[in-house]
Design an enzyme around this catalytic site. Structure first.
Site, PDB file in Angstrom:
ATOM      1  N   THR A   1     107.635-133.437  48.002  1.00  0.00           N
ATOM      2  CA  THR A   1     108.072-132.040  48.093  1.00  0.00           C
ATOM      3  C   THR A   1     106.970-131.175  48.694  1.00  0.00           C
ATOM      4  OG1 THR A   1     109.463-132.361  46.164  1.00  0.00           O
ATOM      5  CG2 THR A   1     108.903-130.079  46.707  1.00  0.00           C
TER       6      THR A   1
ATOM      7  N   HIS B   1      91.159-125.964  52.614  1.00  0.00           N
ATOM      8  CA  HIS B   1      90.217-125.326  51.680  1.00  0.00           C
ATOM      9  C   HIS B   1      88.805-125.207  52.229  1.00  0.00           C
ATOM     10  CE1 HIS B   1      87.967-128.890  50.026  1.00  0.00           C
ATOM     11  NE2 HIS B   1      89.022-129.539  50.469  1.00  0.00           N
TER      12      HIS B   1
ATOM     13  N   SER C   1      91.307-129.919  56.568  1.00  0.00           N
ATOM     14  CA  SER C   1      91.703-129.520  55.226  1.00  0.00           C
ATOM     15  C   SER C   1      91.570-128.006  55.088  1.00  0.00           C
ATOM     16  CB  SER C   1      90.748-130.220  54.249  1.00  0.00           C
ATOM     17  OG  SER C   1      91.347-130.416  53.013  1.00  0.00           O
TER      18      SER C   1
ATOM     19  N   ASN D   1      79.347-133.312  57.466  1.00  0.00           N
ATOM     20  CA  ASN D   1      79.333-132.457  56.281  1.00  0.00           C
ATOM     21  C   ASN D   1      77.951-132.301  55.656  1.00  0.00           C
ATOM     22  OD1 ASN D   1      80.517-135.201  56.109  1.00  0.00           O
ATOM     23  ND2 ASN D   1      80.110-134.998  53.933  1.00  0.00           N
TER      24      ASN D   1
ATOM     25  N   GLN E   1      84.999-130.250  58.808  1.00  0.00           N
ATOM     26  CA  GLN E   1      83.898-129.288  58.654  1.00  0.00           C
ATOM     27  C   GLN E   1      83.784-128.329  59.836  1.00  0.00           C
ATOM     28  OE1 GLN E   1      82.072-128.618  56.104  1.00  0.00           O
ATOM     29  NE2 GLN E   1      82.561-130.355  54.779  1.00  0.00           N
TER      30      GLN E   1
ATOM     31  N   CYS F   1      80.751-134.952  47.420  1.00  0.00           N
ATOM     32  CA  CYS F   1      81.631-136.063  47.068  1.00  0.00           C
ATOM     33  C   CYS F   1      80.832-137.169  46.389  1.00  0.00           C
ATOM     34  CB  CYS F   1      82.312-136.596  48.307  1.00  0.00           C
ATOM     35  SG  CYS F   1      82.923-135.276  49.342  1.00  0.00           S
TER      36      CYS F   1
HETATM   37  N1  PMP Z   1      86.161-135.107  55.817  1.00  0.00           N
HETATM   38  C1  PMP Z   1      85.068-134.344  55.730  1.00  0.00           C
HETATM   39  C2  PMP Z   1      84.096-134.322  56.864  1.00  0.00           C
HETATM   40  C3  PMP Z   1      84.830-133.587  54.577  1.00  0.00           C
HETATM   41  O1  PMP Z   1      83.730-132.843  54.482  1.00  0.00           O
HETATM   42  C4  PMP Z   1      85.775-133.632  53.519  1.00  0.00           C
HETATM   43  C5  PMP Z   1      85.573-132.826  52.243  1.00  0.00           C
HETATM   44  N2  PMP Z   1      84.333-132.989  51.623  1.00  0.00           N
HETATM   45  C6  PMP Z   1      86.913-134.451  53.673  1.00  0.00           C
HETATM   46  C7  PMP Z   1      87.061-135.170  54.835  1.00  0.00           C
HETATM   47  C8  PMP Z   1      87.936-134.579  52.584  1.00  0.00           C
HETATM   48  O2  PMP Z   1      88.687-133.426  52.420  1.00  0.00           O
HETATM   49  P1  PMP Z   1      89.647-133.269  51.157  1.00  0.00           P
HETATM   50  O3  PMP Z   1      88.777-133.309  49.943  1.00  0.00           O
HETATM   51  O4  PMP Z   1      90.289-131.954  51.363  1.00  0.00           O
HETATM   52  O5  PMP Z   1      90.594-134.406  51.175  1.00  0.00           O
END
Ligand code: PMP
Length: 387
Positions: free
Chosen positions: A239, A203, A201, A153, A181, A329
């Site tokens: 749910t 998003h 993920s 990332n 990613q 993060c």
């Molecule tokens: N793994 C990687 C490589 C990521 O970049 C991210 C998001 N920054 C995540 C896991 C975590 O994803 P989420 O916030 O959707 O749980």
């Protein structure tokens, strides 16, 4: 309001218009609980299953190998807890992962170590790719799980996942990759890479937030991480987040259709920005791998000597440009990025790093604007720098 340019697509993405349309049409009419037996429930379940089959297409696996979670963090935690329970059941064993994983793995590793479980971490080269020979050295018949992310990332370095998977299996270990990613940017294949588990993920590929995907190969050990319901065949209680899962399925279909074209377009913008920065700003180090084949196409991580990354971020923000320092993060902490330090980058340079991450809605005009705004910012910050 002046110009607004979003260059933080590795943190999250804007939803695709197709996703917004699909979910806004479904939201008012599909509100049943997808586990209910009546028609409202069946309609909700139909949307969940539609998404599952789209995602299976994207990841090249079977629909019944997909479990929906709240995000990649939960999916990663689930896989590591499966390994923990296997180790406890067998009365011993180890986990092998890398030094550059996302915090949802790095911090799970710290937790497992506190619980008495041995976890070894493979180091990386300066280009951010893992040392496969070190992975081999760490392997043994006692290793239960090997986990190597697909693309980092922060640096964008694409890892040798197929090779790592082969090494893990040759010692009888299970293999997991965090492909969060990589989805929609490079081809990801559960089948070709012979994966046992994969996390991602929605998003990060223009779907809604709050939907994670956990692939677990049919027959691979599984233990629920969230207990308390029979959803997902007892694999994950709670749910169904029906509408967002449906939107993730729409995003998966788009990601599958556009992956090669999107890869080329992102790389072009990223390279134009890299070349422009190197031409216009002195004393700059570009971090991570610079070879298109081994680089997430939209990620550019740059260290500016003698400047704090946070100051650059704030000045760019004042000019309408959104970027990140290291990993989003890690926002709120002024610790230099552990990913850059793992690659051997000097602490001072790690403090001065900025991650630009491109996405579907960026254009070459965005690059031009950044190249207008950024050089005077760096010059100004260097002039007042006490470092
Ligand atoms: N793994 C990687 C490589 C990521 O970049 C991210 C998001 N920054 C995540 C896991 C975590 O994803 P989420 O916030 O959707 O749980």
């Amino acid at each position: 309001m002046g110009r607004l340019i979003y260059l933080d697509n590795n943190a999250t993405t804007q939803m695709a218009p197709e996703v917004i349309k699909a979910i806004s049409e479904a939201e008012p009419v599909v509100y049943g609980n997808a586990s209910s037996m009546h028609s409202f429930g069946r309609e909700a379940s139909r949307l969940v299953e539609n998404a599952r089959s789209n995602i299976a297409g994207l990841l090249q696996c079977n629909a019944d190998e997909i479990t929906f979670t709240s995000g990649a963090s939960e999916a990663n935690n689930t896989v590591f807890m499966i390994a923990r329970s296997l180790i406890e059941k067998r009365g011993g064993g180890r986990i092998v992962t890398t030094t550059i994983e996302h915090p949802s793995i790095i911090e799970t590793v710290s937790y497992l170590r506190k619980c008495g479980i041995q976890v070894d971490q493979v180091p990386v080269y300066a280009d951010g790719r893992i040392k496969l020979d070190e992975l081999e050295k760490l392997m043994g018949k006692d290793v239960v799980l090997v986990s190597v992310m697909t693309g980092n990332n922060e640096t964008g370095a694409i890892q040798p996942v197929a090779e790592a998977s082969r090494i893990a299996h040759s010692y009888g270990a299970l293999f997991h990759t965090d492909a969060t990613q990589a989805i929609g940017k490079i081809k990801v294949s559960c089948k070709e890479w012979k994966l046992d588990y994969l996390s991602c993920s929605g998003h990060k590929f223009y779907g809604p937030k709050g939907v994670g995907i956990l692939f677990a190969r049919k027959g691979a050990p599984f233990m629920p991480f969230v207990h308390g319901g029979e959803q997902e065949h007892g694999r994950r209680a709670g749910t169904y987040n029906t509408i967002s899962i449906y939107g993730t399925g729409v995003a998966a279909k788009l990601a599958m259709e556009n992956v090669e074209e999107e890869n080329r377009r992102l790389w072009k913008m990223r390279e134009a920005l890299r070349e422009g920065i190197l031409a216009k700003v002195p004393h700059v180090v570009v971090n991570g791998c610079q070879d298109h084949e081994f680089c997430l196409p939209g990620t550019l991580d740059v260290s500016f000597e003698n400047v704090e990354g946070e100051s650059i971020l704030l000045m760019l923000d004042m000019n309408g440009i959104a970027v990140s320092t290291g990993s989003a993060c890690a926002t709120g902490s002024l610790e230099p990025s552990y990913v850059l330090l793992a690659g051997g980058l000097d602490v001072e340079l790690a403090h001065g790093s900025i991650r630009f991450s491109f996405g579907r809605f960026n254009t070459m005009e965005d690059v031009e604007y950044v190249l207008e705004v950024l050089p005077p910012i760096i010059e100004k910050l260097r002039a007042i720098s006490t470092r």
